[in-house]
Write a protein that holds these residues in place. Structure first.
Motif, PDB file in Angstrom:
ATOM      1  N   THR A 132       0.180  37.794  37.377  1.00 20.25           N
ATOM      2  CA  THR A 132      -0.144  36.566  38.003  1.00 20.25           C
ATOM      3  C   THR A 132      -0.953  36.840  39.210  1.00 20.25           C
ATOM      4  N   PRO A 133      -1.870  35.961  39.717  1.00 22.92           N
ATOM      5  CA  PRO A 133      -2.428  35.943  41.038  1.00 22.92           C
ATOM      6  C   PRO A 133      -1.288  36.063  42.059  1.00 22.92           C
ATOM      7  N   SER A 134      -1.848  36.528  43.238  1.00 18.48           N
ATOM      8  CA  SER A 134      -0.911  36.461  44.600  1.00 18.48           C
ATOM      9  C   SER A 134      -1.500  35.462  45.349  1.00 18.48           C
ATOM     10  N   PRO A 135      -0.934  34.082  45.467  1.00 15.89           N
ATOM     11  CA  PRO A 135      -1.248  33.242  46.245  1.00 15.89           C
ATOM     12  C   PRO A 135      -0.878  33.624  47.815  1.00 15.89           C
ATOM     13  N   PRO A 136      -1.690  32.945  48.739  1.00 12.84           N
ATOM     14  CA  PRO A 136      -1.037  33.134  50.098  1.00 12.84           C
ATOM     15  C   PRO A 136       0.338  32.582  50.108  1.00 12.84           C
ATOM     16  N   LEU A 137       1.089  33.625  51.179  1.00 17.47           N
ATOM     17  CA  LEU A 137       2.590  33.055  51.114  1.00 17.47           C
ATOM     18  C   LEU A 137       2.733  31.641  51.577  1.00 17.47           C
ATOM     19  N   HIS A 138       2.084  31.056  52.567  1.00 12.83           N
ATOM     20  CA  HIS A 138       2.404  29.694  52.835  1.00 12.83           C
ATOM     21  C   HIS A 138       2.211  28.976  51.771  1.00 12.83           C
ATOM     22  N   ASP A 139       0.999  29.187  50.965  1.00 14.02           N
ATOM     23  CA  ASP A 139       1.023  28.208  49.814  1.00 14.02           C
ATOM     24  C   ASP A 139       2.149  28.215  48.772  1.00 14.02           C
ATOM     25  N   LEU A 140       2.634  29.421  48.574  1.00 12.71           N
ATOM     26  CA  LEU A 140       3.627  29.604  47.633  1.00 12.71           C
ATOM     27  C   LEU A 140       5.031  29.175  48.283  1.00 12.71           C
ATOM     28  N   ALA A 141       5.018  29.184  49.370  1.00  8.71           N
ATOM     29  CA  ALA A 141       6.155  28.546  50.275  1.00  8.71           C
ATOM     30  C   ALA A 141       6.214  27.113  49.921  1.00  8.71           C
ATOM     31  N   ALA A 142       5.157  26.406  50.290  1.00  2.92           N
ATOM     32  CA  ALA A 142       4.742  24.978  50.114  1.00  2.92           C
ATOM     33  C   ALA A 142       4.934  24.370  48.512  1.00  2.92           C
ATOM     34  N   ALA A 143       4.616  25.313  47.567  1.00  2.00           N
ATOM     35  CA  ALA A 143       5.027  25.062  46.166  1.00  2.00           C
ATOM     36  C   ALA A 143       6.336  24.917  45.954  1.00  2.00           C
ATOM     37  N   LEU A 144       7.026  26.045  46.628  1.00  3.12           N
ATOM     38  CA  LEU A 144       8.484  26.125  46.248  1.00  3.12           C
ATOM     39  C   LEU A 144       9.350  25.116  46.985  1.00  3.12           C
ATOM     40  N   ARG A 145       8.642  24.480  48.179  1.00  2.98           N
ATOM     41  CA  ARG A 145       9.348  23.795  49.202  1.00  2.98           C
ATOM     42  C   ARG A 145       9.496  22.109  48.312  1.00  2.98           C
ATOM     43  N   GLU A 146       8.213  21.917  47.657  1.00  2.14           N
ATOM     44  CA  GLU A 146       8.155  20.727  46.812  1.00  2.14           C
ATOM     45  C   GLU A 146       8.938  20.921  45.595  1.00  2.14           C
ATOM     46  N   GLU A 147       9.537  21.879  44.935  1.00  2.00           N
ATOM     47  CA  GLU A 147      10.240  21.911  44.050  1.00  2.00           C
ATOM     48  C   GLU A 147      11.957  21.512  44.629  1.00  2.00           C
ATOM     49  N   ARG A 148      12.009  21.935  45.664  1.00  2.00           N
ATOM     50  CA  ARG A 148      13.067  21.752  46.013  1.00  2.00           C
ATOM     51  C   ARG A 148      13.404  20.047  46.465  1.00  2.00           C
ATOM     52  N   HIS A 149      12.243  19.475  46.942  1.00  2.00           N
ATOM     53  CA  HIS A 149      12.265  18.145  47.047  1.00  2.00           C
ATOM     54  C   HIS A 149      12.513  17.274  45.893  1.00  2.00           C
TER      55      HIS A 149
ATOM     56  N   SER B 189       4.811  13.251  45.577  1.00  3.06           N
ATOM     57  CA  SER B 189       3.992  13.981  46.602  1.00  3.06           C
ATOM     58  C   SER B 189       4.430  13.890  47.969  1.00  3.06           C
ATOM     59  N   HIS B 190       4.097  14.755  48.870  1.00  2.00           N
ATOM     60  CA  HIS B 190       4.531  14.796  50.165  1.00  2.00           C
ATOM     61  C   HIS B 190       3.420  15.443  50.958  1.00  2.00           C
ATOM     62  N   PRO B 191       3.241  15.227  52.282  1.00  2.00           N
ATOM     63  CA  PRO B 191       2.034  15.866  53.041  1.00  2.00           C
ATOM     64  C   PRO B 191       2.165  17.271  52.783  1.00  2.00           C
ATOM     65  N   GLY B 192       1.152  18.043  52.166  1.00  2.00           N
ATOM     66  CA  GLY B 192       1.283  19.398  52.195  1.00  2.00           C
ATOM     67  C   GLY B 192       1.734  20.043  50.763  1.00  2.00           C
ATOM     68  N   ALA B 193       2.112  19.126  50.024  1.00  4.11           N
ATOM     69  CA  ALA B 193       2.377  19.606  48.543  1.00  4.11           C
ATOM     70  C   ALA B 193       2.806  18.192  47.453  1.00  4.11           C
ATOM     71  N   SER B 194       2.524  18.814  46.194  1.00  3.47           N
ATOM     72  CA  SER B 194       2.958  17.649  45.361  1.00  3.47           C
ATOM     73  C   SER B 194       3.388  18.351  43.962  1.00  3.47           C
ATOM     74  N   GLY B 195       3.987  17.704  43.013  1.00  2.82           N
ATOM     75  CA  GLY B 195       4.275  18.237  41.912  1.00  2.82           C
ATOM     76  C   GLY B 195       4.528  17.076  40.681  1.00  2.82           C
ATOM     77  N   LEU B 196       4.715  17.748  39.653  1.00  5.15           N
ATOM     78  CA  LEU B 196       5.069  16.750  38.323  1.00  5.15           C
ATOM     79  C   LEU B 196       6.372  17.432  37.906  1.00  5.15           C
ATOM     80  N   PHE B 197       7.420  16.530  37.664  1.00  6.44           N
ATOM     81  CA  PHE B 197       8.811  17.095  37.572  1.00  6.44           C
ATOM     82  C   PHE B 197       9.487  16.357  36.253  1.00  6.44           C
ATOM     83  N   ALA B 198      10.405  17.115  35.605  1.00  8.24           N
ATOM     84  CA  ALA B 198      11.224  16.283  34.605  1.00  8.24           C
ATOM     85  C   ALA B 198      10.256  15.829  33.504  1.00  8.24           C
TER      86      ALA B 198
END
Length: 281
Positions: free
Chosen positions: A6-23, A202-211
């Motif tokens: 897997t590619p290694s994304p910038p840590l702040h981008d990975l943190a944003a994706a994980l934060r959106e999952e928590r959302h 979607s939130h400022p800084g990240a979005s996602g498709l869930f469920a």
């Protein structure tokens, strides 16, 4: 167990994706607690493992036992049994041993969880133009508020006693979003019947498709892929980056990779064993 490449994304981008999952769990009445080793995602309103998990566990060897003990205490005080998400590229064996002593075991290599993020540059042009499915009997549209029941049944899965909680929180998210938030359930219909669902958040800084899920009678027909493609077409241009989705399996699903998603992280999932549950852990 080897980690897929897997590619290694910038840590702040990975943190944003994980934060959106928590959302997503937070949308349904949950909250998260940040520790040095992980985030604890807690949902007492919908007390099932899908919404109660220890995210992105990264723990130094000398701290594992204390981390597992205080983490389980936090959940057990609330009568919750979480799952643990341990990255394949992180410190692993010490966490595995400590979780084993606490009654937790891995789901195995065929049930890894993959965090994928959409790369617009790799998305086929036809996705953003017209979607990709050629089935004229299949349509994808935002779900109306008075149609929420079928979507909620899918999200609640076998935990139907919590469906009213799920419905209420999704309804509030749709009608009264927080500033900068967008909550849109989507439905794919075949010959007018709902066959697949997903919730765009979607939130400022990240979005996602869930469920994202498909009715049992319509599986293996490309319905979920068509739904994801249509959501990308409708929402992709204005979506906050990173736009993430998660999927379970030994490897990331090929249909998602074909839509332009790429894996950012892969997690081994640990859950309480049946014997531990019977012993009252």
């Amino acid at each position: 167990m080897g980690a897929p490449s897997t590619p290694s994304p910038p840590l702040h981008d990975l943190a944003a994706a994980l934060r959106e999952e928590r959302h997503f769990s937070e949308l349904l009445g949950g909250y998260s607690v940040e520790l040095a080793e992980a985030h604890l995602v807690v949902n007492e309103k919908v007390p099932v493992p899908r919404f109660n998990f220890v995210q992105d566990v990264r723990c130094g060897g000398g701290r594992v036992a204390a981390f597992v003990e205080r983490t389980l205490e936090h959940y057990y005080q609330r009568a919750l049994r979480p799952t643990f998400e341990v990255p394949l590229d992180g410190p692993h064996e010490g966490v595995r041993r400590a979780l084993g002593l606490a009654g937790y075991d891995s789901r195995g290599a065929t049930r890894l969880r993959h965090l994928l993020v959409w790369d617009r540059a790799k998305a086929p042009e036809r996705v953003l133009a017209t979607g990709i499915h050629g089935d004229h009997e299949l349509t994808v549209e935002p779900l109306e508020e008075d149609e929420l029941d079928v979507f909620v049944d899918l999200v609640a899965e076998s935990h139907m006693r919590f469906r009213e909680e799920v419905r209420r929180y999704v309804e509030v998210g749709m009608s009264h979003p927080n500033p900068g938030e967008r909550v849109v359930p989507y439905v794919a219909r075949k010959r007018g019947e709902p066959v697949s669902f997903g919730l765009y958040l979607s939130h400022p800084g990240a979005s996602g498709l869930f469920a994202v899920g498909t009715a049992a009678s319509a599986r293996e027909q490309g319905c979920a892929s068509a739904l994801v493609a249509e959501v990308l077409r409708r929402e992709g241009a204005r979506a906050s980056d990173p736009l993430c989705i998660n999927a379970e399996g030994q490897t990331p699903p090929r249909p998602l990779l074909d839509l332009g998603f790429r894996p950012w992280a892969t997690y081994e999932i640990f859950e309480m064993t049946g014997s531990a549950a019977k012993q009252g852990y």
